[in-house]
Design an enzyme around this catalytic site. Sequence first.
Site, PDB file in Angstrom:
ATOM      1  N   ASP A 174      65.855  16.805  24.904  1.00  0.00           N
ATOM      2  CA  ASP A 174      64.845  15.911  25.973  1.00  0.00           C
ATOM      3  C   ASP A 174      65.295  14.654  25.664  1.00  0.00           C
ATOM      4  O   ASP A 174      65.787  14.322  24.482  1.00  0.00           O
ATOM      5  CB  ASP A 174      63.493  16.490  25.657  1.00  0.00           C
ATOM      6  CG  ASP A 174      62.773  15.571  26.882  1.00  0.00           C
ATOM      7  OD1 ASP A 174      63.194  15.407  27.900  1.00  0.00           O
ATOM      8  OD2 ASP A 174      61.715  15.276  26.475  1.00  0.00           O
ATOM      9  N   ASP A 216      62.985  11.238  26.981  1.00  0.00           N
ATOM     10  CA  ASP A 216      62.065  10.353  26.550  1.00  0.00           C
ATOM     11  C   ASP A 216      60.838  11.149  25.649  1.00  0.00           C
ATOM     12  O   ASP A 216      60.485  12.274  26.129  1.00  0.00           O
ATOM     13  CB  ASP A 216      60.951  10.147  27.949  1.00  0.00           C
ATOM     14  CG  ASP A 216      61.797   9.260  28.983  1.00  0.00           C
ATOM     15  OD1 ASP A 216      62.936   8.551  28.786  1.00  0.00           O
ATOM     16  OD2 ASP A 216      61.619   9.457  30.295  1.00  0.00           O
TER      17      ASP A 216
END
Length: 271
Positions: free
Chosen positions: A8, A10
């Site tokens: 992922d 952020d």
Amino acid sequence: MKRGLIFDCDGVIVDVEIQRHLRAFNQVWAELGIPWRWSDAEYQRALRVSGGRERLNLLRDDPRFRAVFDVPADPAEWQRLIAAWHRRKTQIYVESLKAGNVTPRPGVRRLAEDALRAGWRVAVASAGARDSVRTLVEAALGAELASRLTLITGESVRRKKPAPDVFDAAATAIGVRPERCVVIEDTRNGLLSARASGMTCVVTPTRLTVHDDFSEAALVISGLGDPGLPPEVALGGRASHGNPPYLTLEALRRLSETAGAARPDVRSLLR
């Protein structure tokens, strides 16, 4: 047989939600003269929804926001409005990344480089806007390493996390079957998305998500870690608790192979 490692963006590559995303949202409203801002706690609740535009859409039904802003009755006009806000927010956010001081969380660069050397396919799969994701990855990891990673963003799929679309798209893009992919996530929505896609998921929560339910994860650990740094702490998941110094590529491989099996001892998986 090929394997995949999918990060992922952020919260996993860089912990940016409060320092950069929230500040960018609040700057938009300040620029427009709208007497509204999200507090840290309010934004933490908004993060339960994946995607910046989707979070902005929550404001339409927020009575506190409606008390300070005349929300358009026409849904199409409201969507145009939040799209404009989100474009400006993305500009502010990207400008802040380009200004510098972007430090990746420990272990991200090491694991990405180790995976590439070992022949794994490596991707970043995020609900964020493509320009935001690309700029963050380049700022945190450098242009050379970033160029070797496949980017899949919220603009590439119809449904955001917790739907599996972004990870399904990542698996297709890197040419690796989902069951041979390991995902590194930091949110429950991301975990549910990865599991729905049939992938093994390791969670490295931030201070905003550390109290979320990650019971479906293969491993929940305080961070990926690096040699020479204080040891990370296993917080949950199928692996037994312990104090592993740092997560290795071999550990990720073994976690993926034990998916659905009895809980392995974390000390047997981590260096």
